[in-house]
Design a protein around this motif. Structure first.
Motif, mmCIF file in Angstrom:
data_model
loop_
_atom_site.group_PDB
_atom_site.id
_atom_site.type_symbol
_atom_site.label_atom_id
_atom_site.label_comp_id
_atom_site.label_asym_id
_atom_site.label_seq_id
_atom_site.Cartn_x
_atom_site.Cartn_y
_atom_site.Cartn_z
ATOM 1 N N PHE A 15 -21.038 -11.091 -12.383
ATOM 2 C CA PHE A 15 -19.713 -11.678 -12.206
ATOM 3 C C PHE A 15 -18.602 -10.763 -12.700
ATOM 4 O O PHE A 15 -17.525 -10.721 -12.106
ATOM 5 C CB PHE A 15 -19.612 -13.008 -12.952
ATOM 6 C CG PHE A 15 -20.347 -14.142 -12.297
ATOM 7 C CD1 PHE A 15 -21.124 -13.950 -11.163
ATOM 8 C CD2 PHE A 15 -20.270 -15.412 -12.823
ATOM 9 C CE1 PHE A 15 -21.802 -14.995 -10.561
ATOM 10 C CE2 PHE A 15 -20.941 -16.473 -12.226
ATOM 11 C CZ PHE A 15 -21.715 -16.264 -11.090
ATOM 12 N N ASN A 35 -15.458 -20.264 -16.352
ATOM 13 C CA ASN A 35 -16.755 -20.272 -15.678
ATOM 14 C C ASN A 35 -16.845 -21.336 -14.586
ATOM 15 O O ASN A 35 -17.917 -21.514 -13.992
ATOM 16 C CB ASN A 35 -17.880 -20.515 -16.683
ATOM 17 C CG ASN A 35 -17.948 -19.447 -17.760
ATOM 18 O OD1 ASN A 35 -17.782 -19.740 -18.945
ATOM 19 N ND2 ASN A 35 -18.181 -18.221 -17.362
ATOM 20 N N TYR A 86 -24.913 -23.693 -13.128
ATOM 21 C CA TYR A 86 -25.741 -22.652 -13.716
ATOM 22 C C TYR A 86 -27.057 -23.234 -14.250
ATOM 23 O O TYR A 86 -28.116 -22.590 -14.138
ATOM 24 C CB TYR A 86 -24.972 -21.940 -14.829
ATOM 25 C CG TYR A 86 -23.621 -21.434 -14.395
ATOM 26 C CD1 TYR A 86 -23.503 -20.232 -13.710
ATOM 27 C CD2 TYR A 86 -22.460 -22.159 -14.647
ATOM 28 C CE1 TYR A 86 -22.267 -19.755 -13.301
ATOM 29 C CE2 TYR A 86 -21.215 -21.704 -14.236
ATOM 30 C CZ TYR A 86 -21.121 -20.501 -13.565
ATOM 31 O OH TYR A 86 -19.898 -20.049 -13.147
ATOM 32 N N ARG A 104 -19.690 -16.550 -4.421
ATOM 33 C CA ARG A 104 -18.875 -17.228 -5.434
ATOM 34 C C ARG A 104 -17.394 -16.971 -5.187
ATOM 35 O O ARG A 104 -17.023 -16.003 -4.518
ATOM 36 C CB ARG A 104 -19.251 -16.743 -6.826
ATOM 37 C CG ARG A 104 -18.843 -15.297 -7.082
ATOM 38 C CD ARG A 104 -19.329 -14.799 -8.442
ATOM 39 N NE ARG A 104 -18.855 -13.453 -8.723
ATOM 40 C CZ ARG A 104 -19.439 -12.342 -8.327
ATOM 41 N NH1 ARG A 104 -20.540 -12.406 -7.595
ATOM 42 N NH2 ARG A 104 -18.935 -11.157 -8.651
ATOM 43 N N VAL A 164 -14.653 -16.268 -10.222
ATOM 44 C CA VAL A 164 -15.272 -16.851 -11.409
ATOM 45 C C VAL A 164 -15.241 -15.838 -12.544
ATOM 46 O O VAL A 164 -15.397 -14.637 -12.326
ATOM 47 C CB VAL A 164 -16.726 -17.272 -11.112
ATOM 48 C CG1 VAL A 164 -17.385 -17.889 -12.345
ATOM 49 C CG2 VAL A 164 -16.761 -18.251 -9.948
ATOM 50 N N TYR A 215 -17.284 -23.000 -11.417
ATOM 51 C CA TYR A 215 -17.895 -22.372 -10.249
ATOM 52 C C TYR A 215 -17.383 -22.981 -8.954
ATOM 53 O O TYR A 215 -17.230 -24.197 -8.832
ATOM 54 C CB TYR A 215 -19.421 -22.534 -10.314
ATOM 55 C CG TYR A 215 -20.140 -21.835 -9.175
ATOM 56 C CD1 TYR A 215 -20.395 -20.470 -9.228
ATOM 57 C CD2 TYR A 215 -20.531 -22.535 -8.040
ATOM 58 C CE1 TYR A 215 -21.014 -19.808 -8.185
ATOM 59 C CE2 TYR A 215 -21.162 -21.891 -6.985
ATOM 60 C CZ TYR A 215 -21.403 -20.530 -7.064
ATOM 61 O OH TYR A 215 -22.018 -19.886 -6.021
ATOM 62 N N ASN A 263 -17.626 -21.935 -4.416
ATOM 63 C CA ASN A 263 -18.371 -21.120 -3.459
ATOM 64 C C ASN A 263 -17.653 -21.103 -2.115
ATOM 65 O O ASN A 263 -17.053 -22.112 -1.704
ATOM 66 C CB ASN A 263 -19.785 -21.694 -3.300
ATOM 67 C CG ASN A 263 -20.719 -20.760 -2.564
ATOM 68 O OD1 ASN A 263 -20.662 -20.627 -1.343
ATOM 69 N ND2 ASN A 263 -21.597 -20.101 -3.301
#
Length: 384
Positions: A144, A357, A13, A50, A53, A359, A361
């Protein structure tokens, strides 16, 4: 055992925010249209691809999996005990096209990024700085977790021209449409009247003092109102109100968040007249920010309210901050950018430092829903 708190979770982030700030400083040196397209493509990939999350995917994933395709939705679904019907119809249409949750997420993201791109180009003097403030202030949380709120906000952003043209019927229609995604969108309706009203400086000072008295003396009206309504509510409404009473929003007093929001209120107050002279549309965003600040601290004793109601007005933060910076001299602006880099690291480091949180992908591989949900339920039980 997985560490629940770690600043390593915030690194992706931080990279997104600092990269956006870099774009703001170098955009004039390259092909503007090309760099913007690359930037927007990165945002779509970061948000839209994502994995599982944050927290609300628990509900939205199951909702999507259980939802009927659009040709059977109206016959086989219980409308009374679930989300607003506009969200169901929208989601069902997407599922009918391609029944995959991640496809649903990326379509959501593309729609929101398209609306925000139009919005920032139309109302912000500094396109990339508005995106930076979007990332710093609730934008990622909205994307999110708050799927329904997000669509309500996007519909409202598209309705802002009707505030300017004073077309009450089209604006009302847009707000009603937004409320079919999340009923809280009704809270945005007063912007039609307040958004074009220049407030006296004495009113703004009085409002600031009033809100701070409520906050520091803990004279919140929300708990009182919830208790009154819980006495007459029945069924699921009563259960929700009982839950709200028992969910406080956290720390009261002079916190990092309080300093940041209060400083922005005073800065917006200082530049109020200058912003309006620069562009009349800034009146909407200045007044929107004053409402955002007021709602945040009036509802700050109930976490559900503070997470759902003030966030509807956070769009004003994204625009007015950028437009204030645009008024500064070029040399001063450079120092502001240095401050924003440090502030971004601090803000994101403290906002995205928990395991929820973490992350991942689709392009690099994600944890399955079952595995991530099992971890999340353990975290919620242990830490919340």
């Amino acid at each position: 055992m997985v560490n629940f708190y770690s600043y390593s979770y915030s690194i992706p982030y931080c990279c997104l925010a600092l990269g956006t700030l870099c774009m703001a400083t170098i955009k004039t040196r390259f092909n503007h249209k090309l760099t913007e397209r690359i930037f927007l493509f990165v945002i779509i990939c970061f948000i839209g691809l994502r994995g599982f999350v944050n927290t609300d995917y628990l509900q939205y994933y199951q909702t999507f999996e259980n939802l009927e395709p659009i040709n059977r939705l109206f016959y086989n679904y219980d409308w009374k005990n679930n989300y607003e019907f506009g969200f169901y119809i929208y989601t069902s249409i997407i599922k009918t096209i391609f029944p995959n949750y991640h496809f649903f997420v990326i379509i959501n993201t593309i729609v929101d990024v398209a609306v925000l791109t139009w919005f920032f180009h139309r109302y912000s003097k500094l396109f990339y700085i508005s995106w930076l403030f979007f990332f710093l202030f609730n934008g990622l949380q909205i994307e999110f977790d708050l799927f329904r709120n997000a669509k309500a906000i996007m519909i409202f952003l598209l309705a802002i021209p009707y505030i300017q043209s004073r077309n009450v019927w089209k604006f009302t229609g847009m707000i009603l449409l937004a409320s079919t995604f999340h009923i809280s969108a009704i809270v945005l309706y007063p912007m039609y009247f307040i958004g074009v009203t220049k407030l006296k400086k004495t009113v703004l000072v009085g409002l600031f003092i009033f809100v701070n008295i409520i906050f520091f003396m803990e004279l919140f009206p929300t708990s009182f109102l919830i208790e009154k309504f819980s006495g007459i509510a029945v069924g699921k409404a009563a259960d929700k109100l009982d839950t709200y009473i028992n969910t406080t929003a956290g720390t009261y007093g002079v916190t990092f968040g309080y300093i940041e929001k209060s400083a922005m209120y005073l800065i917006c107050y200082y530049f109020y007249d200058k912003l309006i002279r620069d562009n009349k549309s800034n009146l909407i965003f200045c007044n929107g920010f004053f409402i955002y600040y007021t709602l945040w601290y009036i509802f700050s004793d109930v976490s559900v309210f503070v997470q759902r109601i003030p966030v509807l007005y956070v769009f004003s933060y994204w625009v007015v901050s950028a437009n204030i910076i645009s008024l500064l001299k070029k040399k001063t602006r450079q120092y502001v950018y240095i401050f924003l880099a440090l502030f971004s690291i601090l803000k994101i480091g403290t906002s995205f430092n928990t395991a929820v949180n973490k992350y991942d992908n689709l392009l690099t591989g994600i944890e399955s829903y079952e595995k991530r949900a099992r971890k999340l339920r353990g975290f919620l039980k242990r830490y919340y």
